[in-house]
Design a protein around this motif. Sequence first.
Motif, mmCIF file in Angstrom:
data_model
loop_
_atom_site.group_PDB
_atom_site.id
_atom_site.type_symbol
_atom_site.label_atom_id
_atom_site.label_comp_id
_atom_site.label_asym_id
_atom_site.label_seq_id
_atom_site.Cartn_x
_atom_site.Cartn_y
_atom_site.Cartn_z
ATOM 1 N N ALA A 14 0.838 -1.198 0.000
ATOM 2 C CA ALA A 14 0.000 0.000 0.000
ATOM 3 C C ALA A 14 0.874 1.250 0.000
ATOM 4 C CB ALA A 14 -0.912 0.001 1.224
ATOM 5 N N CYS A 15 0.469 2.238 -0.793
ATOM 6 C CA CYS A 15 1.206 3.497 -0.857
ATOM 7 C C CYS A 15 0.265 4.583 -1.342
ATOM 8 C CB CYS A 15 2.404 3.377 -1.798
ATOM 9 S SG CYS A 15 3.233 4.958 -2.097
ATOM 10 N N ASN A 16 0.012 5.557 -0.487
ATOM 11 C CA ASN A 16 -0.883 6.660 -0.851
ATOM 12 C C ASN A 16 -0.326 7.529 -1.974
ATOM 13 O OD1 ASN A 16 -3.039 6.209 1.010
ATOM 14 N ND2 ASN A 16 -1.773 7.053 2.650
ATOM 15 N N LYS A 17 0.978 7.557 -2.111
ATOM 16 C CA LYS A 17 1.584 8.342 -3.177
ATOM 17 C C LYS A 17 1.349 7.673 -4.532
ATOM 18 C CE LYS A 17 5.422 10.518 -2.208
ATOM 19 N NZ LYS A 17 5.061 11.941 -2.421
ATOM 20 N N ARG A 18 1.344 6.350 -4.540
ATOM 21 C CA ARG A 18 1.132 5.598 -5.785
ATOM 22 C C ARG A 18 -0.343 5.350 -6.048
ATOM 23 N NH1 ARG A 18 1.191 0.473 -5.352
ATOM 24 N NH2 ARG A 18 2.793 0.470 -3.727
ATOM 25 N N VAL A 19 -1.076 4.956 -5.010
ATOM 26 C CA VAL A 19 -2.522 4.692 -5.125
ATOM 27 C C VAL A 19 -3.211 5.467 -4.004
ATOM 28 C CG1 VAL A 19 -4.344 2.963 -5.171
ATOM 29 C CG2 VAL A 19 -2.056 2.384 -6.025
ATOM 30 N N PRO A 20 -3.732 6.653 -4.281
ATOM 31 C CA PRO A 20 -4.348 7.478 -3.240
ATOM 32 C C PRO A 20 -5.415 6.709 -2.460
ATOM 33 C CG PRO A 20 -4.137 8.738 -5.267
ATOM 34 C CD PRO A 20 -3.770 7.326 -5.603
ATOM 35 N N GLY A 21 -5.332 6.833 -1.122
ATOM 36 C CA GLY A 21 -6.319 6.186 -0.267
ATOM 37 C C GLY A 21 -5.999 4.766 0.110
ATOM 38 N N SER A 22 -4.888 4.218 -0.379
ATOM 39 C CA SER A 22 -4.579 2.810 -0.098
ATOM 40 C C SER A 22 -3.854 2.615 1.226
ATOM 41 C CB SER A 22 -3.723 2.224 -1.235
ATOM 42 O OG SER A 22 -2.483 2.893 -1.336
ATOM 43 N N GLY A 23 -3.299 3.690 1.791
ATOM 44 C CA GLY A 23 -2.571 3.583 3.046
ATOM 45 C C GLY A 23 -1.079 3.786 2.843
ATOM 46 N N PRO A 66 -0.622 13.048 -0.710
ATOM 47 C CA PRO A 66 0.795 12.920 -1.073
ATOM 48 C C PRO A 66 1.039 12.615 -2.542
ATOM 49 C CG PRO A 66 0.067 11.014 0.191
ATOM 50 C CD PRO A 66 -1.034 12.017 0.270
ATOM 51 N N HIS A 67 0.004 12.180 -3.260
ATOM 52 C CA HIS A 67 0.175 11.904 -4.688
ATOM 53 C C HIS A 67 0.268 13.189 -5.503
ATOM 54 C CE1 HIS A 67 -4.103 12.475 -4.023
ATOM 55 N NE2 HIS A 67 -4.289 12.656 -5.331
ATOM 56 N N LEU A 68 -0.138 14.314 -4.922
ATOM 57 C CA LEU A 68 -0.015 15.611 -5.589
ATOM 58 C C LEU A 68 1.286 16.246 -5.119
ATOM 59 C CD1 LEU A 68 -3.700 16.864 -5.218
ATOM 60 C CD2 LEU A 68 -2.655 15.686 -7.178
ATOM 61 N N THR A 79 3.707 18.366 -6.773
ATOM 62 C CA THR A 79 4.147 19.717 -7.123
ATOM 63 C C THR A 79 2.941 20.602 -7.411
ATOM 64 O OG1 THR A 79 4.282 19.566 -9.555
ATOM 65 C CG2 THR A 79 6.114 18.630 -8.274
ATOM 66 N N ALA A 80 3.210 21.902 -7.467
ATOM 67 C CA ALA A 80 2.170 22.879 -7.786
ATOM 68 C C ALA A 80 2.143 23.210 -9.278
ATOM 69 C CB ALA A 80 2.395 24.154 -6.974
ATOM 70 N N LEU A 81 2.846 22.451 -10.091
ATOM 71 C CA LEU A 81 2.808 22.670 -11.533
ATOM 72 C C LEU A 81 1.391 22.474 -12.064
ATOM 73 C CD1 LEU A 81 5.971 20.802 -12.879
ATOM 74 C CD2 LEU A 81 5.531 23.258 -13.030
ATOM 75 N N PRO A 82 0.934 23.350 -12.963
ATOM 76 C CA PRO A 82 -0.362 23.115 -13.602
ATOM 77 C C PRO A 82 -0.323 21.843 -14.431
ATOM 78 C CG PRO A 82 0.394 25.373 -13.951
ATOM 79 C CD PRO A 82 1.545 24.619 -13.370
#
Length: 330
Positions: free
Chosen positions: A128-137, A200-202, A204-207
Motif C-alpha cells: 500500500a502506498c498513498n503516493k502511488r494509489v491514493p487512499g490505499s494507506g 501525497p500523490h499531488l 508539485t504545484a505545476l499546472p
Amino acid sequence: MREFGYERAHDVSGAVALLGADPDARYLGGGTNLVDLMKAGVETPGRLVDVRDLPLDRIETADDGGLRVGATVTNSDLAAHPEVRRRYPALTQAVLAGASGQLRNMATVGGNLLQRTRCGYFTDTAHACNKRVPGSGCSAVAGEHRNHAILGATEHCVAVHPSDMGVALAAFDAVVSYETADGPGALALGDFYRPVGDTPHLETALPSGALITGVTLPPAPVAARSRYRKVRERASYAFAIGSVAAALDVRDGAVHEVRLAFGAVASRPWRAHAAERALTGAPATAEAFAAAADAELAAARTLPQNGYKVTLMRNLVVATLTELAEEAAR
C-alpha cells in the motif's frame, strides 16, 4: 512494461500541445527515473513525449546577474559549468554527490526536480502506498522507515524526496519556469513542492500538462562560500540519509547572512528558515550553530526507527557551518 507510444518534440509549444492532446502522456528527459518506474509498473504512461531536442540546454547569465539553467541541461554539464562552480559551489557538490558519471550524463535538471521518491513501498506495487494509489494507506508508517521523513510528514506519507540538486537550489532561492498551453509561468522552489497533507500523490504545484523550461538562480554573493554535505550508508553512490546545503557570510565574528537547506528529511527539499533566523546576527560558533539546528529540528516528528536523524542533522549542520566559518577566518 505496458506498451507505449513515442513522440519527439522539436519546440516547446509542440511538446505542450502533444501532452495536452493525450492525458495519458508523460514528458521524457533523460529517463533515469521514469523508465525505471515504468519497468516496475509504478508509472504506466501510454505515450512518451521526448523533450531532449528542445532548445533548453544552455546556462546563461540573467539580466540581474543570476544564472538561468535550461531544463534539459544535463547534470554533468551543470556541475562542470565554471560559473556554477565559482558562484554556487554547493550546487556543483550536490550534483556530483547525487549519482555516477553515467547517470549525470543522461539526467536533466528538469527531470531531477520531478524525480519520485525511492521509498521501497512506493516502488513495490505489492504494498500500500498513498503516493502511488491514493487512499490505499502508507505501509512505511508501520514498516521499514529508518530512512524516512522527520519533518513535514503526516500519517498519509513519510517518504523523502531523493534529489541532492534540489537541496542546493532550495538554499539559493531558485525559481522554476514552466510553459503551459495558456502561456509561461514560474514558481519559487519553496512553492514548487506541495506539503504532504492528505494528498501525497499531488507532489508539485505545476499546472496540469506544464513543461519545466528552466531554473533561475538569483544573484547571491553569500553562495560563493557554500558547501553541500551528504551522509549515506555506503561510500559509493547512494541516496542520502541526511544532507545539508549551507552558505555563510561572517563579519567581525558574527553571522551576517546564512543559507541552510536539508535533504532526506522531508517530502521536499527543506529550507531551514528557523535555523537561519536563529543564526543571523549570532556569533559564528559551534554553540550557536547547534542552537540554530535545534531550533529547526524542534518540529521533528520521528518514527521508531528514524529518530537518529535528529542527531545526525544537528551534527551535520554544526560540522558544515564550522568548516565554512573557519574558511572565512583565514
